[in-house]
Design a protein around this motif. Structure first.
Motif, PDB file in Angstrom:
ATOM      1  N   ASP A  71     -10.861   4.908   3.954  1.00 31.64           N
ATOM      2  CA  ASP A  71     -10.405   5.693   5.092  1.00 31.64           C
ATOM      3  C   ASP A  71      -8.923   6.058   5.002  1.00 31.64           C
ATOM      4  O   ASP A  71      -8.390   6.676   5.914  1.00 31.64           O
ATOM      5  N   TYR A  72      -8.267   5.682   3.928  1.00 32.96           N
ATOM      6  CA  TYR A  72      -6.835   5.938   3.786  1.00 32.96           C
ATOM      7  C   TYR A  72      -6.596   7.338   3.228  1.00 32.96           C
ATOM      8  O   TYR A  72      -6.312   7.531   2.051  1.00 32.96           O
ATOM      9  N   PHE A  73      -6.692   8.331   4.083  1.00 33.78           N
ATOM     10  CA  PHE A  73      -6.311   9.698   3.700  1.00 33.78           C
ATOM     11  C   PHE A  73      -6.280  10.565   4.942  1.00 33.78           C
ATOM     12  O   PHE A  73      -6.757  10.171   6.023  1.00 33.78           O
TER      13      PHE A  73
ATOM     14  N   SER B 152       0.832  -1.199   0.000  1.00 36.99           N
ATOM     15  CA  SER B 152       0.000   0.000   0.000  1.00 36.99           C
ATOM     16  C   SER B 152       0.866   1.248   0.000  1.00 36.99           C
ATOM     17  O   SER B 152       1.865   1.319   0.712  1.00 36.99           O
ATOM     18  N   ARG B 153       0.454   2.244  -0.787  1.00 36.11           N
ATOM     19  CA  ARG B 153       1.122   3.537  -0.718  1.00 36.11           C
ATOM     20  C   ARG B 153       0.949   4.161   0.670  1.00 36.11           C
ATOM     21  O   ARG B 153       1.732   5.011   1.066  1.00 36.11           O
ATOM     22  N   GLY B 154      -0.093   3.748   1.378  1.00 38.69           N
ATOM     23  CA  GLY B 154      -0.363   4.276   2.700  1.00 38.69           C
ATOM     24  C   GLY B 154       0.324   3.521   3.826  1.00 38.69           C
ATOM     25  O   GLY B 154       0.005   3.743   5.000  1.00 38.69           O
ATOM     26  N   TYR B 155       1.263   2.649   3.520  1.00 36.90           N
ATOM     27  CA  TYR B 155       2.119   2.033   4.540  1.00 36.90           C
ATOM     28  C   TYR B 155       2.772   3.162   5.326  1.00 36.90           C
ATOM     29  O   TYR B 155       3.265   4.137   4.750  1.00 36.90           O
TER      30      TYR B 155
ATOM     31  N   LEU C 221      -9.248  16.729 -14.818  1.00 40.87           N
ATOM     32  CA  LEU C 221      -8.868  17.441 -13.587  1.00 40.87           C
ATOM     33  C   LEU C 221      -8.713  16.492 -12.397  1.00 40.87           C
ATOM     34  O   LEU C 221      -8.047  16.826 -11.420  1.00 40.87           O
ATOM     35  N   TRP C 222      -9.364  15.318 -12.472  1.00 44.00           N
ATOM     36  CA  TRP C 222      -9.224  14.358 -11.384  1.00 44.00           C
ATOM     37  C   TRP C 222      -7.798  13.815 -11.386  1.00 44.00           C
ATOM     38  O   TRP C 222      -7.301  13.348 -12.412  1.00 44.00           O
ATOM     39  N   ASN C 223      -7.112  13.890 -10.248  1.00 44.96           N
ATOM     40  CA  ASN C 223      -5.710  13.462 -10.203  1.00 44.96           C
ATOM     41  C   ASN C 223      -5.450  12.359  -9.180  1.00 44.96           C
ATOM     42  O   ASN C 223      -4.304  12.013  -8.906  1.00 44.96           O
ATOM     43  N   TYR C 224      -6.497  11.820  -8.585  1.00 47.16           N
ATOM     44  CA  TYR C 224      -6.354  10.631  -7.739  1.00 47.16           C
ATOM     45  C   TYR C 224      -7.653   9.858  -7.797  1.00 47.16           C
ATOM     46  O   TYR C 224      -8.737  10.442  -7.700  1.00 47.16           O
ATOM     47  N   ASP C 225      -7.549   8.553  -7.950  1.00 49.87           N
ATOM     48  CA  ASP C 225      -8.755   7.737  -7.901  1.00 49.87           C
ATOM     49  C   ASP C 225      -8.454   6.398  -7.256  1.00 49.87           C
ATOM     50  O   ASP C 225      -7.370   5.838  -7.402  1.00 49.87           O
TER      51      ASP C 225
ATOM     52  N   ASN D  11      -2.196  12.976   1.236  1.00 51.53           N
ATOM     53  CA  ASN D  11      -1.758  11.589   1.412  1.00 51.53           C
ATOM     54  C   ASN D  11      -2.873  10.561   1.242  1.00 51.53           C
ATOM     55  O   ASN D  11      -3.065   9.679   2.085  1.00 51.53           O
ATOM     56  N   PRO D  12      -3.623  10.632   0.149  1.00 53.34           N
ATOM     57  CA  PRO D  12      -4.597   9.564  -0.111  1.00 53.34           C
ATOM     58  C   PRO D  12      -3.893   8.283  -0.543  1.00 53.34           C
ATOM     59  O   PRO D  12      -2.810   8.314  -1.138  1.00 53.34           O
ATOM     60  N   ALA D  13      -4.495   7.155  -0.239  1.00 52.68           N
ATOM     61  CA  ALA D  13      -3.905   5.872  -0.629  1.00 52.68           C
ATOM     62  C   ALA D  13      -4.988   4.818  -0.672  1.00 52.68           C
ATOM     63  O   ALA D  13      -6.120   5.030  -0.218  1.00 52.68           O
ATOM     64  N   ALA D  14      -4.644   3.683  -1.234  1.00 48.54           N
ATOM     65  CA  ALA D  14      -5.477   2.495  -1.180  1.00 48.54           C
ATOM     66  C   ALA D  14      -4.804   1.494  -0.266  1.00 48.54           C
ATOM     67  O   ALA D  14      -3.625   1.609   0.063  1.00 48.54           O
ATOM     68  N   ALA D  15      -5.543   0.504   0.155  1.00 49.08           N
ATOM     69  CA  ALA D  15      -4.978  -0.516   1.032  1.00 49.08           C
ATOM     70  C   ALA D  15      -4.186  -1.513   0.194  1.00 49.08           C
ATOM     71  O   ALA D  15      -3.733  -1.200  -0.906  1.00 49.08           O
ATOM     72  N   GLU D  16      -4.013  -2.714   0.683  1.00 49.97           N
ATOM     73  CA  GLU D  16      -3.088  -3.663   0.081  1.00 49.97           C
ATOM     74  C   GLU D  16      -3.318  -3.885  -1.410  1.00 49.97           C
ATOM     75  O   GLU D  16      -4.434  -3.958  -1.879  1.00 49.97           O
ATOM     76  N   PHE D  17      -2.211  -3.936  -2.124  1.00 46.97           N
ATOM     77  CA  PHE D  17      -2.170  -4.153  -3.564  1.00 46.97           C
ATOM     78  C   PHE D  17      -2.974  -3.120  -4.344  1.00 46.97           C
ATOM     79  O   PHE D  17      -3.331  -3.341  -5.500  1.00 46.97           O
TER      80      PHE D  17
END
Length: 855
Positions: free
Chosen positions: A748-750, A229-232, A678-682, A733-739
């Motif tokens: 909830d990762y932000f 995860s980027r949110g590690y 314009l969307w830069n995170y999904d 700092n948005p992220a997704a969970a594993e993989f």
């Protein structure tokens, strides 16, 4: 370092050693004094070391210090066996030492997170092959070869060992609901099944723990939730006992970055750095999934600082930083003669062996023999001494360290007695001893193995450690600096790396260039004293906390200490290392009474803020955040001044975040059949259907700039029949969970705010990779019906509107606001749709003017 003449020397009898000295009477002597003001090379994270695992790099780094040198271990690539090791004197330049565990040792295939401790002459390694329980290996050297000592002892993965002051050992490891821990009866035996440490959970799988003790407080750092995860990220918690209830740090996470090319930061280890005082944290970042097997990662090292019990990382950094400072004085004895940096006291047979240690082998006389440095420490300092006994001449034999040495009548001592199995400490002032304290050491203590004595002098207090264990605290009226040295009595002893640093108890972070963006505790202002590091109008330290100069410092209601009674005309300097030239927001955490104040910020003497008014908070304990927007700072090393122009206030921290001069603006009505560019995170399976963005499940999308502060964001939001959804804003700092998959954790990762609806009404909350509810309004909403949801942000005030755009459903002022970030939509376990999404500055300004103008 100066070069040395290297002449082979065989260690042996007194005659051999005397002959060695004679052979080198004409050898040139070289200085080994290095000052902390010396210009060192620079480093940058992430780092590439020689002979890393191919397409796997360095993951799960752990650093051990032994005899002044640092040794780094990391996880083994999943399809390989053996464990690699590197060494460094300075945490900046690393040498590959080869495989410290041979690749024929099958239990090290995919060896996860190997950690090594040194205990009473033996190095013990704890590792988990491919996550399948733990094995313990041992060696007589930090570079191996390590051999297997146990079968599989279980306990999941990421095992770490902590040794308390009383020599009790503890084993911590990963768990599904927090870090697990168990007591140990020795380095090879874990007692019981272990239990979860409360307060150490990251709301899911939690791993990568390290436990250390400082000033009587136990600090646990830990990581979660998944390496891909980027949110590690890294959190910390504190406790008063190793297995006690832990309290998570209020400033968590201490290591996190999710966007750009630097992300997935975690699995840390902590170590005191080369200056003997500053703590450092080593962690990895994620490059991605290896094309061969496993994650591909890189090494990062950043300094840590303390403000009272609060821990912070000066980072994470990924731009050029100064190398860690070295001690004020150090000697590695990497030459053939003792040299002019030492003064002999009372004679003895002294020499250098193998360009690595200094010895004294006269044990036939009952006489104190000493070598003391010609260099003198400051009044406060930290010193380190490495030593072992070769043989004793009698039962009264002693060997050890001397410190704060002025002459034979005034000095401190920490001496080892192999006959009595004790550490004996004393301080003598003008010929009068404060009294010898003999501290028993563990049974079986091996004095013919290397041990390290550490002395911390702060004021009139001496804290004396043996092998990292605090064993003695003494008080004596020695207020000036002194020399350090080593001593023997009726003994034959060897002495290794010896050093002192004019730093103690974390003071090493005061003067170094602190990274921007980043957070700086107010009390970490520059050194140099009145007129250099600060200007304070009172002579004494009103409050009497933390530092001994005249800056007024008191305990802070939010933890740690703060600068207090800050008056008109006073100022404080902070050295900063700015990542890139451009605008930065400064969040000033402050408290005052009923009178507004004015402040100004300058950089290298140039005004970068103008005079800024900060409103009264109503009470000295009512802490608020003032935001000084878009301060234009140049890149590189500079000095920031915070000046009180008018009024009086207390302040606890300065937090710099990236700003922007771009006005908030952006929209998408989804009529094109695809998402706007314009969307830069999904994250999540959003799709366009009938001119709306629809989803059934979990996810979030963002647009905008992380530097946006005050704006309005709105959308038409369909009320779900289950779950919830709505707007997110001031998001970083948005992220997704594993993989990278979308699941309950991902939504909830932000870090940011969320205003959402469900069938029961409206809720406003804050996300910091966990949920904090701020305000809500109960209101019956119809599933399937679309409502216009709007959030208006002005400083710490947030207004939430639902359909009625003139009267807010929620009007909330956050005492600890998040001040800038992107905006977007979020869905949590819901089937719903969004339309007419819009971010604007104009709506925010209009509504703010209406609020001001209309009573």
């Amino acid at each position: 370092m100066p070069s040395h003449f290297f002449v082979p020397c065989l260690k042996g009898s007194t005659i051999q050693r005397k002959n060695t000295i004679v052979r080198h009477l004409f050898t040139l002597l070289f200085s080994v004094i290095l000052c902390s003001t010396q210009v060192y090379s620079q480093v940058i994270n992430p780092r590439t070391l020689p002979q890393e695992w191919g397409e796997y790099g360095i993951g799960d780094p752990y650093i051990l210090k032994f005899r002044g040198k640092f040794y780094l271990y990391c996880s083994t690539r999943d399809d390989q066996s053996g464990v690699k090791c590197w060494s460094s004197w300075d945490l900046a330049n690393w040498t590959y030492e080869g495989l410290c565990v041979d690749n024929t040792v099958t239990i090290t295939k995919g060896a996860y997170a190997p950690e090594v401790i040194y205990w009473n002459g033996t190095f013990y390694m704890y590792t988990s092959p491919a996550g399948n329980g733990h094995y313990i290996l041992s060696s007589g050297s930090p570079t191996g070869p390590f051999t297997v000592q146990t079968g599989n002892i279980g306990h999941t993965i990421d095992g770490s060992v902590f040794i308390d002051d009383n020599a009790q050992m503890y084993f911590t490891y990963a768990g599904g609901s927090g870090i697990q821990a168990a007591a140990m009866s020795g380095p090879l035996a874990i007692t019981g099944a272990g239990s979860t440490l409360s307060g150490t959970s990251l709301n899911g799988w939690t791993e990568g723990s390290t436990l250390f003790k400082r000033n009587g407080i136990y600090y646990m750092t830990y990581t979660g939730n998944h390496v891909f995860s980027r949110g590690y990220r890294v959190h910390y918690a504190t406790a008063t006992t190793p297995l006690g209830a832990y309290t998570a740090g209020t400033n968590n996470p201490i290591v996190l970055n999710t966007e750009g090319s630097f992300f997935g930061l975690g699995h840390s280890g902590s170590v005191i750095g080369p200056d003997l005082d500053t703590w450092f944290i080593a962690y990895h970042n994620l490059l991605g999934q290896s094309s061969i097997v496993g994650p591909n990662r890189k090494l990062n090292i950043d300094p840590m600082g303390f403000n009272g019990d609060k821990l912070l990382v000066y980072g994470p950094t990924y731009w050029t930083q100064p190398s860690p400072a070295l001690p004020t004085f150090y000697d590695r004895f990497d030459r053939t003669a003792i040299g002019s940096n030492w003064t002999n006291i009372n004679g003895g047979n002294w020499g250098i062996f193998n360009q690595e240690l200094m010895w004294q082998d006269n044990k036939t006389t009952t006489q104190w023999y000493r070598q003391v440095t010609t260099a003198t420490s400051a009044a406060d300092y930290t010193a380190e001494f490495n030593m072992k006994e070769m043989s004793r001449g009698g039962n009264g034999a002693r060997f050890g360290a001397v410190f704060s040495y002025v002459d034979e009548n005034t000095f401190g001592s920490a001496l080892l007695s192999s006959f009595n199995n004790t550490l004996e400490t004393d301080v003598k002032v003008n010929g009068v001893s404060v009294g010898v304290s003999a501290i028993p050491l563990p049974a079986g203590w091996d004095y013919q193995k290397w041990h390290v004595i550490r002395v911390e002098k702060q004021g009139t207090t001496f804290r004396i450690y043996l092998d990292g264990m605090l064993k003695s605290t003494r008080t004596a009226n020695i207020t000036a600096g002194g020399k350090i040295g080593v001593a023997t009595y009726n003994d034959h002893a060897d002495f290794g790396f010896t050093a002192f640093s004019n730093r103690v108890n974390g003071s090493g972070v005061f003067g170094f260039y602190k990274p921007v963006p980043g957070t700086i505790p107010a009390v970490h202002y520059n050194e140099g004293g009145e007129g250099v590091g600060y200007h304070d109008l009172t002579i004494e330290n009103t409050g009497g906390k933390y530092r001994t100069d005249r800056v007024d410092i008191r305990d802070c209601e939010e933890g740690g200490e703060n600068i207090g009674w800050n008056q008109t005309g006073e100022w404080y300097h902070y050295n900063v290392n700015v990542q890139a030239a451009g605008p930065y927001h400064l969040e000033l955490r402050y408290a005052t009474t009923y009178t507004a104040c004015k402040v100004r910020v300058s950089c290298d003497g140039a005004d970068v803020s103008g005079i800024v008014a900060i409103p009264a908070t109503g009470d000295w304990s009512a802490w608020r955040t003032a935001v000084l927007k878009n301060l234009n700072l140049p890149a590189g090393n500079h000095t920031i001044r915070l000046e009180t122009v008018e009024g009086e206030f207390d302040f606890s921290s300065l937090k710099f975040e990236s700003g922007t001069t771009t006005a908030p603006n952006g929209s998408d009505n989804f009529n094109s059949g695809s998402f706007s560019g314009l969307w830069n995170y999904d994250n999540g399976n959003y799709s366009i259907a009938s001119g709306r963005a629809a989803i059934d499940g979990f996810g979030k999308r963002l647009m905008g700039n992380a530097g946006w502060t005050d704006y309005t964001v709105e959308a038409d939001v369909q009320c779900p029949s289950g779950g919830n959804g709505g707007l997110i804003f001031r998001v970083r700092n948005p992220a997704a969970a594993e993989f990278g998959t979308s699941n309950a954790l991902s939504s909830d990762y932000f870090q940011g705010y969320y205003a959402g609806i469900d069938a029961g009404g409206i809720v406003l909350g804050k996300q910091n990779y966990n949920w904090t509810s701020l305000a809500s309004k109960t209101q019956a909403l119809s599933p399937g019906q679309t409502y216009k949801l709007r959030a208006v942000l002005n400083g710490a005030n947030i207004k939430i509107y639902l359909n009625d755009m003139s009267t807010p459903a929620i009007d909330y002022t956050d005492p600890s606001p998040l001040i800038s970030g992107k905006a977007g939509i979020r869905t949590h376990a819901a089937n719903m749709a969004f339309d007419n999404f819009q971010i604007s500055q104009e709506l925010s300004a209009l509504i703010f003017r209406c609020r001001v103008d209309i009573p």
